[in-house]
Design a protein around this motif. Structure first.
Motif: not given
Lengths: 315, 315
Positions: A191, A221-222, A224, A254-255, B2, B4, B264, B267, B301-302, B305-306, B308-309, B311-312, B315
């Motif tokens: 992050v 992940t982001y 950076q 997965r994130s 999430r 920064p 990206d 971010w 990437r952002v 990641a977002l 995937a987060a 989706a988690e 679940e």
């Protein structure tokens, strides 16, 4: 093969040591077990590509990291190139004993800047983890073994959110005070941004820890990881953790994505005229080979681009 | 979600204008035709996310860019938000006439720093392309239309290899002298590194062109787009081209990859405390939606990641 033109920037080091974590941090979360022969070939190819520090494996209990259950076999069978260091991650005294029995000369320990991750990863408070590490570091040093310390969650924690810079410095100083020669600051969840890197380095400097005792360990992940690395180099850091091909995603979250790709780092440093000793075509070919063994494309932009260009040439 | 933490860095602008190129540069190489309704929704969602400059489409001949053959229909039907500019790429006088007929107030022209790309993309020498652009820019300005100039291959050319900085400055100055209000320096093949960016900005400054007349346009082929952007911001540039979700790969050259992903960039700028006016969750949701329409994951990437987060969490 395409390569960047060289345009130096003021204020950067002449040379950077890449601490290659692919065989350990990269592979450890792969669900399908990679044969030990493939791991040995990976380590050998990384050394042949010019990497001089290659974290080979981990003595974490196989119950937690089944992928690295073959640590003894790998260390007993892999080739070692002259002038190359092959550190091994060691979580505790039992791990140290296993490493010492195999003649390991460099180890790494793995601390946390946050209580939540210490509890989840080490099943201890941060203070208790320091007590656990103290005899490991002391006995390693008595045996002539150099100890590096990782510190994770330095830029944010998935459960706690923001992590105060002072808290990171306090934990890092304790690890160094145990006798570790270098501290690798980990952005485990990726992050952080460049100003955060600069602020953290400044806080360490104010606590008497200069950049020569630090390394950086960024996850992409982001997106950076590379820009944060340049911020660290501007701050005087000369050791950077990276993973060949950018491997290192976690199949259970997965994130969470991979480390900074060694190739993307080498591309930038080559363009900046900063020496690494790494041969990029050889390294990218290694990562393309590994991607084939893992059965999916490398996350590294450089590996993807060079592989695509090579495929076009063949058509 | 999430986000920064904010840690400013010295020497950066307070505010950056993101010049969003997704609907044009991002989509133009998509092989499967995207319905005009989807394009209109994309443009509207980008504006709703806070982007204030959105390059909507192109009047290049449909034979060359079939994806954007619906330019007239899009411009006639899409919603326009107050305070948002919607530039359109215009290759020549015929394209300008089409744009003027639709009431377009901002156009962009597309020049080349190298002879080979000028020949391949414009079927002209660099000098001949300037002659082609001159009446376009003059007539546009006479009609009260602002003209932005792109300059491609500023950091390297796939056929010619390295491109001298002086050659880039010469071509860029000619475009500005025609009456363009801003010049966007394109790393079309993504090979540049931060020192190269700094050197090119210095060469423009030495030729009397300050960073307030420049923008940067990076492709992430070798993972360098974001770190190069920060180098440009340090050099005083305040306008950055980016593509929502990082779209923009070229199906005809697999080694060509997308633009810098807007997410990206946002971010990083958010972490640095640099204002963009963009709402990151809203933008990332737009790119995730578009990725679904295009049938493949976003390269950002952002966004990955977002998504995937999210989706988690479900679940």
């Amino acid at each position: 093969m395409r390569a960047p033109q060289e345009f130096p920037l003021d204020g950067l080091p002449e040379r950077v040591t890449i601490y290659e974590v692919g065989p350990r941090d990269g592979l450890q979360n792969e669900a399908a077990i990679v044969p030990v022969e493939v791991k040995a070939e990976l380590v050998a190819r990384l050394a042949a590509a010019g990497l001089t520090t290659i974290e080979a494996t981990s003595f974490v209990h196989p119950k937690w990291v089944p992928q690295l259950a073959d640590a003894e076999e790998l260390l007993a069978t892999m080739d070692r190139a002259p002038g190359v260091r092959y550190p091994v991650l060691v979580p505790n005294e039992r791990g140290l004993s296993r490493a010492l029995a195999l003649g390991v000369t460099d180890i790494a320990i793995f601390g946390s800047a946050t209580e939540t991750f210490a509890r989840r990863n080490l099943n201890r408070t941060v203070a208790e983890s320091m007590e656990m590490f103290a005899p490991v570091v002391a006995r390693a040093r008595d045996s002539g073994v150099a100890v590096r310390a990782y510190l994770s969650m330095c830029f944010g924690d998935p459960w706690e959110g923001p992590v105060p810079v002072g808290q990171v410095v306090a934990a890092g100083v304790r690890l160094l005070d145990l006798g570790c020669h270098r501290l690798s600051l980990g952005d485990t969840i990726g992050v952080g941004t460049p100003g955060h890197v600069t602020a953290l380095l400044a806080a360490f400097a104010a606590a008497g820890v200069g950049p020569e005792r630090l390394a950086v360990h960024f996850h992409d992940t982001y997106g950076q990881a590379l820009v944060n690395t340049l911020a660290a180099l501007r701050g005087g850091v000369t050791e950077v953790d990276a993973s060949a091909g950018g491997i290192g995603g976690c199949p259970y979250a997965r994130s969470a994505t991979g480390n900074l790709a060694t190739e993307d780092l080498v591309w930038m440093l080559s363009g900046l005229g900063v020496e690494t000793g790494v041969d990029l075509p050889s390294l990218a070919a290694t990562s393309a080979w590994l991607a084939g063994r893992l059965g999916r494309p490398s996350p590294s932009r450089v590996v993807q681009a060079l592989s695509a260009a090579a495929a076009e040439t063949k058509e």
